[in-house]
Design a protein around this motif. Structure first.
Motif, PDB file in Angstrom:
ATOM      1  N   CYS A 101       6.095  33.656  26.915  1.00 10.97           N
ATOM      2  CA  CYS A 101       4.784  34.061  26.425  1.00 10.97           C
ATOM      3  C   CYS A 101       4.594  35.562  26.646  1.00 10.97           C
ATOM      4  N   TYR A 103       2.002  37.306  26.481  1.00 10.87           N
ATOM      5  CA  TYR A 103       0.753  37.641  27.157  1.00 10.87           C
ATOM      6  C   TYR A 103       0.832  37.376  28.656  1.00 10.87           C
ATOM      7  N   ILE A 104       1.410  36.266  29.026  1.00  7.93           N
ATOM      8  CA  ILE A 104       1.573  35.965  30.459  1.00  7.93           C
ATOM      9  C   ILE A 104       2.526  36.973  31.077  1.00  7.93           C
ATOM     10  N   LYS A 124      -6.410  34.654  25.117  1.00  4.67           N
ATOM     11  CA  LYS A 124      -6.401  33.321  25.723  1.00  4.67           C
ATOM     12  C   LYS A 124      -7.747  32.625  25.523  1.00  4.67           C
ATOM     13  N   ASP A 155       0.131  26.975  27.668  1.00  5.19           N
ATOM     14  CA  ASP A 155       0.760  28.017  28.487  1.00  5.19           C
ATOM     15  C   ASP A 155       1.973  27.460  29.222  1.00  5.19           C
ATOM     16  N   VAL A 159       5.819  28.866  29.137  1.00  3.74           N
ATOM     17  CA  VAL A 159       6.526  29.293  30.352  1.00  3.74           C
ATOM     18  C   VAL A 159       7.769  28.438  30.563  1.00  3.74           C
TER      19      VAL A 159
END
Length: 182
Positions: A101, A103-104, A124, A155, A159
């Motif tokens: 991801c 963004y993570i 998110k 999410d 991951v």
């Protein structure tokens, strides 16, 4: 065909390189990949922080459009729409070149208060809102809670897809999604 301008080339290069190498990728690598002068970075984005902030916004817009399209592919049944979105996610993580991801990974690598972190949070929140529209439409007894859980599962898929590409995430996440949908 006309070659894109320096701004577009910088953004395209940064989207690719920050995804494959992370937000810590060097400015010189981005400039070389984009085939632009350093001056263009400052002229169009004010520096690397501005570029990363734009990368997050551009990536979020693309991903949210892709998620909305997946929801639409699920027809009118909110449950099927959510299932279709998770089918998209499990397909993305199984695709060659998936690294996790954006963004993570960016949030974990950016310093607190970086301008891009607000964009990450907003993305998110918008994805959670997509789920909330579906859980409200289905008449879920706790639609906001269900939406938050679905975001957490999405999410987790992104991951785990990076950490364990050999896992059959569709098989693992399907019963969890069904449990949340009730």
């Amino acid at each position: 065909m006309t070659r894109p301008g320096p701004r577009e080339r910088l953004l395209t290069s940064a989207l690719e390189l920050t995804y494959t190498q992370g937000v810590g990728v060097g400015v010189d690598a981005i400039l070389k990949h984009a085939d632009v002068a350093r001056r263009s970075l400052y002229q169009h984005f004010g520096g690397k922080d501005g570029l990363i902030t734009e990368v997050i916004a551009a990536g979020a817009a693309e991903d949210e459009a892709r998620y909305a399209h997946a929801l639409d592919q699920g027809g009118n049944d909110p449950r099927e729409r959510v299932r279709t979105l998770f089918t998209l996610l499990t397909g993305l993580v199984a695709a060659p070149g998936f690294t996790g991801c954006r963004y993570i990974a960016a949030h974990l690598n950016l310093p607190p208060g970086h301008p891009a972190t607000a964009g990450i949070r907003a993305h998110k929140d918008r994805v959670r809102a997509m789920f909330a529209r579906e859980t409200h439409a289905m008449g879920h007894p706790a639609p906001e809670d269900a939406a938050a859980r679905l975001l957490m599962l999405a999410d987790a898929v992104l991951v785990e897809g990076a950490l364990r590409p050999e896992a059959d995430l569709a098989v693992l996440v399907e019963p969890m999604v069904e449990a949340v949908l009730g």
